[in-house]
Design a protein around this motif. Structure first.
Motif, short mmCIF file in Angstrom:
data_model
loop_
_atom_site.label_atom_id
_atom_site.label_comp_id
_atom_site.label_asym_id
_atom_site.label_seq_id
_atom_site.Cartn_x
_atom_site.Cartn_y
_atom_site.Cartn_z
N SER A 75 0.81 -1.23 0.00
CA SER A 75 0.00 0.00 0.00
C SER A 75 0.84 1.28 0.00
N CYS A 104 -4.84 0.98 8.76
CA CYS A 104 -5.71 -0.17 8.52
C CYS A 104 -5.81 -0.48 7.03
N HIS A 105 -5.86 -1.76 6.71
CA HIS A 105 -5.99 -2.18 5.32
C HIS A 105 -7.32 -1.75 4.70
N THR A 106 -8.29 -1.35 5.54
CA THR A 106 -9.59 -0.88 5.04
C THR A 106 -9.53 0.57 4.58
N CYS A 111 -6.98 0.66 12.87
CA CYS A 111 -7.74 -0.59 12.78
C CYS A 111 -8.89 -0.62 13.79
N SER A 123 -19.32 2.39 13.69
CA SER A 123 -18.13 3.19 13.38
C SER A 123 -18.01 4.35 14.37
#
Length: 126
Positions: A75, A104-106, A111, A123
């Motif tokens: 990323s 975070c990978h999102t 995270c 959220s």
């Protein structure tokens, strides 16, 4: 007889002797070096710890991939390690980092972007 909590060592310095678990891992909590916000939790084996110390960039052991993983290798969202804090048992670390993007990978900054509300995840602003 009343028990007293362990006291920090009187010595200002002690050797670093990390205590890896039975699978060869330490828990690593990543926090933002400026705000102190928790960014992520990961695991480090000896190789990841060594690479992190050698390069100044956070490396972890990916349990799902079964290999060494540098945060941001795909990323570009790396974590520059500014300081490593070691817990009293030397089996967990806190990495104070300067992130170059979301942790975070999102795509979330952290995270930990959800809170448990009853049985529902909601959220939160991070």
């Amino acid at each position: 007889m009343q028990q007293t909590p362990d006291k920090p060592s009187e010595a200002p310095e002690a050797p670093f002797t990390p205590k890896f678990d039975a699978t060869g891992l330490l828990t690593a909590i990543v926090v933002d070096g400026d705000s102190g916000a928790i960014l992520m939790l990961a695991h480090m084996d000896k190789e990841a710890l060594s690479k992190t110390r050698e390069t100044g960039l956070a490396h972890f052991h990916s349990r799902s991939r079964g290999r060494l993983w540098m945060k941001g290798e795909s990323s570009g969202n790396t974590l520059r390690v500014e300081r490593i804090l070691v817990d009293c048992d030397q089996d967990a670390l806190v990495l104070e980092c300067r992130p170059t993007g979301p942790a975070c990978h999102t795509g979330a900054i952290s995270c930990f972007y959800r809170e448990l509300d009853g049985d529902v995840l909601r959220s939160v602003n991070t």
